[in-house]
Design a protein around this motif. Sequence first.
Motif, PDB file in Angstrom:
ATOM      1  N   ASP A 235       0.867  -1.183   0.000  1.00 50.86           N
ATOM      2  CA  ASP A 235       0.000   0.000   0.000  1.00 50.86           C
ATOM      3  C   ASP A 235       0.900   1.229   0.000  1.00 50.86           C
ATOM      4  N   THR A 236       0.896   1.959  -1.107  1.00 52.09           N
ATOM      5  CA  THR A 236       1.809   3.091  -1.261  1.00 52.09           C
ATOM      6  C   THR A 236       1.185   4.438  -0.937  1.00 52.09           C
ATOM      7  N   TYR A 239      -3.340   5.771   4.706  1.00 53.16           N
ATOM      8  CA  TYR A 239      -2.869   5.847   6.086  1.00 53.16           C
ATOM      9  C   TYR A 239      -3.626   4.895   7.019  1.00 53.16           C
ATOM     10  N   PHE A 241      -4.944   1.649   5.853  1.00 52.86           N
ATOM     11  CA  PHE A 241      -4.631   0.283   5.416  1.00 52.86           C
ATOM     12  C   PHE A 241      -5.838  -0.646   5.480  1.00 52.86           C
ATOM     13  N   VAL A 258       3.465  -1.295   4.077  1.00 54.01           N
ATOM     14  CA  VAL A 258       2.915   0.053   3.999  1.00 54.01           C
ATOM     15  C   VAL A 258       4.062   1.055   4.141  1.00 54.01           C
ATOM     16  N   VAL A 264       0.607  -3.213  11.474  1.00 52.23           N
ATOM     17  CA  VAL A 264      -0.473  -3.832  10.714  1.00 52.23           C
ATOM     18  C   VAL A 264      -0.758  -5.239  11.232  1.00 52.23           C
ATOM     19  N   GLY A 280       5.311  -0.901   8.512  1.00 52.13           N
ATOM     20  CA  GLY A 280       5.829   0.169   7.677  1.00 52.13           C
ATOM     21  C   GLY A 280       7.249  -0.118   7.225  1.00 52.13           C
TER      22      GLY A 280
END
Length: 346
Positions: A235-236, A239, A241, A258, A264, A280
């Motif tokens: 996921d670019t 915020y 997710f 992410v 996550v 992240g």
Amino acid sequence: MQKALLVKEIGKPLSLGTRPIPKPKARKVVVKVTAAQVLPHDTASRDKGLFISNHLPSVPAHNIAGIVQELGPDVTEYSIGQHIYGQGDPLAVTPDQCGLQEFAILPTNMSAPVPDNFSDDQMVTLPINATTIFCALFHQNWLGFPAPFSPESKTFDYGKQKLVIIGGNSNCGRFAIQFAKMVGIGTIIAIASLSGEQELKTMGASHVIDRYSQTIVKEVQEICGGEEEVTHVVDTVTYDFDLAMEMVATHCPSSIAVLHVADVTAQLEKRGKKWGRGSGVSGWKNNFDEETGKLYWESLGKWVQEGKILIPKFRVIEGLDEVLVNEALDSYIGHKPVVQAVIHPR
């Protein structure tokens, strides 16, 4: 002394000032900065103190290109006068490894020569975004596909793999598509505006799903062959997710990468997806072992020369112009599409 654009107070605009010209230590060089690129984290540094709140004044921009002026002890990779590009360390106590100044430090393990037939401006658009996505896809902390130059890559069946890229039309999303195509991942699903569908497919996306669709999860799962077949997502852009967590498998191991600090894995467990993991990506540092990191930096320029990795669009700001550079940082507020700025400090 040298000119620099400084963050003197969090939440205030950059201002022009002076600071000492740095001296290189072991495995580092001083470059005369020819080009520097500002990214969203630079806006967060200026406005919220990200990375820098405990060591002001600071200087933004960690994508740096320049001409080697001085070699640190034991540096044999470069020579005086050579054009190189790379990334500085945003966590360094002093802002020596930052680009919005006339001279900066680059570490030898996070830089490379500018390849023939490419400019400093072009190559300075790559380091942090490309490195972050390379880590997201190929480091074991995240999605964990074998790196393209690893021994495992020779026998790994990339063609059977499925990758979902949320934010496929962002700069990082485009890098993800290109790296995935480069290694031969068979199913590359980009979630993006359909206005860029043809371009993303030319880059390597096998499928493009409309980011505004109300049935994204269902469409992804159908393309992958079922609910338990969605196992690798990067996921670019978002915020929260939620989309990534909703689409990944429940009863099979899955990985989500992410681009912001987030646990996550804990959120997946709350959703009953105890086999999932995610976090992240810390693309601002060298996550790989020394040999793998060296191979990455040696390869990046070759991939650009071979057309496997394309140079993103950019615009140029001449000089350390306080107004224009602050405006470039402001453009990232609100997460709108941006043509990123490359600054010529001198």
